[in-house]
Design a protein around this motif. Sequence first.
Motif: not given
Length: 228
Positions: A57-65, A157-160, A180-188
């Motif tokens: 949950f944390v990675k997904a949230t902050y990649i979108i952030f 995740a910071a790189g992603i 694009s960030a949402v799609l990446i989060v869905m992928l990982i």
Amino acid sequence: MLKLIRLELRKSKFTFLKGVLIADLAILGFMLLIAFTGMNEGDFATYNDLFQGVSVFVKATYIIFASVLISKLVIDEYKNNTITVLFMYPVPRKMLMAAKLIIVFLFTFLSIWLSNIVISSILAGVGYFLPDVIQGVLTQKLLLTHLVTTGTDALYAAGIGLIPLFFGMRRKSVSATIVSAVLIVMLISSGFGNFRMGNLLEISITLALAGAFIAYLSIRKIEHQDVS
């Protein structure tokens, strides 16, 4: 470079810290809800399950952030044409772009790492005082492993989180950056059972390197790029 970073933070009025607090409280509340409502179903049978859930949950949230931050610091500047004013400063364009991307990278890394530690600690405390919520024993080895894993996950995740820059810069589009960030989060985050794509080291490293390469290209090309 530090002066440029401070200037960017001051100029953007870096209001994301309030967003971090709200996001962490939301994740904590959601995890507590799952833990208490799923006590009889074993949603978090062990502390390891709990820590993995927090990490996802944390990675997904902050990649979108990170994509939102890229939109604010980079894409909006191009879209509103304020980047031309910024490039009039007697500072190389490469340094200006590098400062922006360093802010995004460090924000994502620190937010994921610290949020993981804080939320996991609170939930571990709840599990200690309410042993029926989480089964198993919290060992020193598990804590150390989680601490190391959290740091490496935050780095990847910071790189992603820099990958959405590629999609946003193509059309100078905020929506493309965030989508694009949402799609990446869905992928990982996709998978089944305990398996998730983002848990594969090869996938994480590849995506992180892709994000770093995109950032490098953005910095390298900025001197000759048309900003209109």
